[in-house]
Write a protein that holds these residues in place. Structure first.
Motif, PDB file in Angstrom:
ATOM      1  N   ARG A  36       0.834  -1.292  -0.308  1.00  0.00           N
ATOM      2  CA  ARG A  36       0.431  -0.140  -0.306  1.00  0.00           C
ATOM      3  C   ARG A  36       0.487   1.816   0.018  1.00  0.00           C
ATOM      4  O   ARG A  36       0.506   2.324  -0.757  1.00  0.00           O
ATOM      5  N   PRO A  97       5.625  -7.529  -1.261  1.00  0.00           N
ATOM      6  CA  PRO A  97       5.676  -6.885  -3.045  1.00  0.00           C
ATOM      7  C   PRO A  97       6.536  -8.480  -3.721  1.00  0.00           C
ATOM      8  O   PRO A  97       6.057  -8.546  -4.859  1.00  0.00           O
ATOM      9  N   THR A 143      16.101 -15.292  -3.809  1.00  0.00           N
ATOM     10  CA  THR A 143      15.770 -16.816  -3.743  1.00  0.00           C
ATOM     11  C   THR A 143      14.526 -17.026  -4.671  1.00  0.00           C
ATOM     12  O   THR A 143      14.542 -16.626  -5.596  1.00  0.00           O
ATOM     13  N   SER A 178      13.065   3.887   6.852  1.00  0.00           N
ATOM     14  CA  SER A 178      10.915   4.100   7.683  1.00  0.00           C
ATOM     15  C   SER A 178      10.469   3.071   8.118  1.00  0.00           C
ATOM     16  O   SER A 178       9.464   3.612   8.597  1.00  0.00           O
ATOM     17  N   HIS A 265      10.110 -22.499  10.180  1.00  0.00           N
ATOM     18  CA  HIS A 265       9.650 -21.845   9.112  1.00  0.00           C
ATOM     19  C   HIS A 265       7.723 -22.129   8.968  1.00  0.00           C
ATOM     20  O   HIS A 265       6.627 -22.255   9.701  1.00  0.00           O
TER      21      HIS A 265
HETATM   22  P1  NAP Z   1       6.163  -7.196   4.288  1.00  0.00           P
HETATM   23  O1  NAP Z   1       4.918  -8.420   4.378  1.00  0.00           O
HETATM   24  O2  NAP Z   1       6.205  -7.253   3.503  1.00  0.00           O
HETATM   25  O3  NAP Z   1       5.749  -6.241   5.049  1.00  0.00           O
HETATM   26  C1  NAP Z   1       5.733  -5.617   6.577  1.00  0.00           C
HETATM   27  C2  NAP Z   1       5.127  -4.643   6.818  1.00  0.00           C
HETATM   28  O4  NAP Z   1       6.334  -3.983   6.658  1.00  0.00           O
HETATM   29  C3  NAP Z   1       3.487  -3.469   5.398  1.00  0.00           C
HETATM   30  O5  NAP Z   1       2.936  -3.380   6.578  1.00  0.00           O
HETATM   31  C4  NAP Z   1       4.605  -3.203   4.760  1.00  0.00           C
HETATM   32  O6  NAP Z   1       3.989  -1.845   4.550  1.00  0.00           O
HETATM   33  C5  NAP Z   1       5.600  -2.163   5.630  1.00  0.00           C
HETATM   34  N1  NAP Z   1       7.372  -1.714   5.278  1.00  0.00           N
HETATM   35  C6  NAP Z   1       7.904  -2.124   4.023  1.00  0.00           C
HETATM   36  N2  NAP Z   1       9.149  -2.004   3.954  1.00  0.00           N
HETATM   37  C7  NAP Z   1       8.797  -0.546   4.855  1.00  0.00           C
HETATM   38  C8  NAP Z   1       9.454   0.780   4.636  1.00  0.00           C
HETATM   39  N3  NAP Z   1      10.865   0.676   4.235  1.00  0.00           N
HETATM   40  N4  NAP Z   1       9.565   1.520   5.209  1.00  0.00           N
HETATM   41  C9  NAP Z   1       8.127   1.529   6.155  1.00  0.00           C
HETATM   42  N5  NAP Z   1       7.183  -0.154   6.180  1.00  0.00           N
HETATM   43  C10 NAP Z   1       7.627  -0.442   5.280  1.00  0.00           C
HETATM   44  O7  NAP Z   1       7.017  -8.067   5.130  1.00  0.00           O
HETATM   45  P2  NAP Z   1       8.263  -8.589   5.307  1.00  0.00           P
HETATM   46  O8  NAP Z   1       8.373  -9.461   6.707  1.00  0.00           O
HETATM   47  O9  NAP Z   1       9.511  -8.009   4.601  1.00  0.00           O
HETATM   48  O10 NAP Z   1       8.510 -10.197   4.689  1.00  0.00           O
HETATM   49  C11 NAP Z   1       7.405 -11.399   4.994  1.00  0.00           C
HETATM   50  C12 NAP Z   1       6.349 -12.421   4.094  1.00  0.00           C
HETATM   51  O11 NAP Z   1       7.650 -12.792   2.987  1.00  0.00           O
HETATM   52  C13 NAP Z   1       5.261 -13.249   4.543  1.00  0.00           C
HETATM   53  O12 NAP Z   1       4.322 -13.427   3.809  1.00  0.00           O
HETATM   54  C14 NAP Z   1       6.858 -14.442   4.042  1.00  0.00           C
HETATM   55  O13 NAP Z   1       6.212 -15.964   4.443  1.00  0.00           O
HETATM   56  C15 NAP Z   1       7.481 -14.383   3.225  1.00  0.00           C
HETATM   57  N6  NAP Z   1       9.328 -14.997   3.717  1.00  0.00           N
HETATM   58  C16 NAP Z   1       9.540 -14.856   1.694  1.00  0.00           C
HETATM   59  C17 NAP Z   1      10.669 -15.514   1.913  1.00  0.00           C
HETATM   60  C18 NAP Z   1      10.592 -15.826   0.379  1.00  0.00           C
HETATM   61  O14 NAP Z   1      12.585 -16.375   0.111  1.00  0.00           O
HETATM   62  N7  NAP Z   1       9.942 -16.125  -0.986  1.00  0.00           N
HETATM   63  C19 NAP Z   1      12.054 -16.198   2.427  1.00  0.00           C
HETATM   64  C20 NAP Z   1      10.871 -15.346   3.756  1.00  0.00           C
HETATM   65  C21 NAP Z   1       9.438 -14.713   3.778  1.00  0.00           C
HETATM   66  P3  NAP Z   1       3.429  -2.023   2.963  1.00  0.00           P
HETATM   67  O15 NAP Z   1       2.491  -2.982   3.635  1.00  0.00           O
HETATM   68  O16 NAP Z   1       3.035  -0.819   2.506  1.00  0.00           O
HETATM   69  O17 NAP Z   1       4.112  -2.727   2.155  1.00  0.00           O
END
Ligand code: NAP
Ligand code: ZN
Length: 368
Positions: A36, A97, A143, A178, A265
């Protein structure tokens, strides 16, 4: 032994200004996949859009990805990508994202729906994926995985495809300044989980050891400074800390791209879907219990890691306690009945260093 990370990684201050011209190699019209508000709050859009304009790259901004990306929204992103004749994805944000952007590229290239996305036989090609992380946690920028939520079945599951490695990733620690303290902590703990699970995994190999040791040390030495009450931004300790966490997160991604994750996990996903616990916190809540469970089977690896860190396991546990991670809700009987069999069936269970029983999982949940 085996090592392969096909993503080109640029990591430096003002990375987009210095290296963003590289995006011109990959396409002419980008779907910008974002949450968002984080693409704006982090400052990525402010840096990126003038570069796209100067390269003559058109773009469509799709900022509907919520935490734990919902598969139906990913499908909406694929439709937009196709309608708008895009030819590359630029995913900006945290893991949500980035994972959504990776899946959109695969879905659009193979014209897949939510129903047939997870079948690897359908993964023939993908549009170029470019990633710009704004959290330091998932390592998704390096990844081949995408983890998606399915509200209809109340489940969260990951899948992997070599086609989902991003072609190029731009890392700049200033994009994480941020972040709130809570997201900083939870995402760093996610990175720490990846590094430790890489060490535990039955797919661990010695190429990964330097990434694991350095990554754990970077987090252990720097996380507390980043979340301590001190002025953000200009402060040098914060700057160094943010850089360290971003590096550690990237190392964690490099590690799990080879080893996958484990029970730590798998056990966390139901805490997210049923109790709304963030992904990183879900891992953190069970970190000590999983280490204790695996320890007899990977004792040498763990002893060597703590030797490198010059601390004991007890010191490490005490440090984890200072991060004040706790579950607000109570684990219920219904949750255990429904979710423990789901954990037992999850794909990460294949990489545990030892067999794990239903009872051991129940005991871990009951310890929360
Ligand atoms: P996220 O769900 O992408 O973001 C968490 C929160 O942080 C959201 O409210 C986001 O706002 C906010 N945010 C992100 N960057 C920001 C910034 N620079 N300043 C202020 N707010 C910010 O969190 P994440 O922990 O990085 O990602 C978790 C997801 O990744 C899970 O679904 C998990 O299962 C998955 N994952 C994937 C892998 C892989 O290898 N693919 C590995 C581990 C985890 P917005 O809503 O505005 O973006
Ligand atoms: Zn994770």
């Amino acid at each position: 032994m085996y090592f392969n990370i096909p993503t080109k990684i640029y990591f430096e201050d003002d990375v987009l200004k210095k290296q963003g011209h590289e995006i011109g190699k990959y396409g002419k019209k980008a779907l910008l996949v974002a949450g968002r508000s984080s693409a704006e709050k982090s400052g990525v859009l402010r840096d990126l859009l003038p570069i796209l304009d100067s390269l003559g790259i058109k773009y469509v901004y799709f900022n509907e990805i919520m935490e734990n990306p919902e598969i139906s929204i990913v499908e909406k992103g694929k439709e937009l990508f196709q309608e708008q004749n895009c030819d590359m994805v630029i995913a900006i944000g945290g893991g949500s994202p980035m994972d959504a952007g990776k899946a959109i590229s695969l879905m659009a290239a193979n014209n897949l729906s939510a129903q047939n996305l997870f079948d690897v036989n359908n993964h023939k090609k993908a549009f170029p994926i470019i990633t710009i992380p704004t959290t330091s946690g998932t390592g998704s920028e390096v990844t081949q995985y995408s983890v998606l939520n399915n509200a209809k079945t109340n489940t969260k599951a990951g899948f992997g495809s070599e086609l989902m490695f991003s072609r190029v990733s731009f890392l700049d620690p200033k994009y994480t300044e941020s972040l709130s303290d809570t997201v900083t902590r939870d995402t760093a703990i996610d990175a720490l989980s990846h590094l430790l699970e890489g060490l535990y995994s039955n797919k661990y190999n010695e190429f990964l050891q330097p990434f694991i040791y350095s990554g754990v040390k970077l987090i252990y030495d720097n996380l507390s400074h980043c979340i301590a009450a001190m002025p953000k931004g200009e402060n040098q300790v914060q700057r160094k800390g943010r850089k360290s966490l971003m590096l550690a997160s990237n190392y964690g991604g490099i590690v799990i791209a080879h080893t996958s994750t484990t029970l730590q996990h798998s056990i966390g996903y139901p805490l997210t879907t049923s109790y709304g616990v963030s992904h990183g916190l879900a891992n953190g809540l069970v970190m000590k219990q999983i280490m204790n469970l695996y320890e007899p089977h990977i004792k040498d690896r763990l002893d060597n890691l703590f030797g490198y860190l010059k601390i004991s396991k007890l010191d490490f546990f005490k440090w984890l306690d200072t991060l004040e991670m706790s579950l607000e809700q109570k684990i219920t009987e219904t949750f255990l009945q429904e979710k423990v069999p789901e954990v037992m069936k999850s794909r990460n269970m294949a990489f545990n260093p030892c067999p794990v029983s239903e009872n051991e999982i129940i005991n871990i949940y009951n310890s929360l």
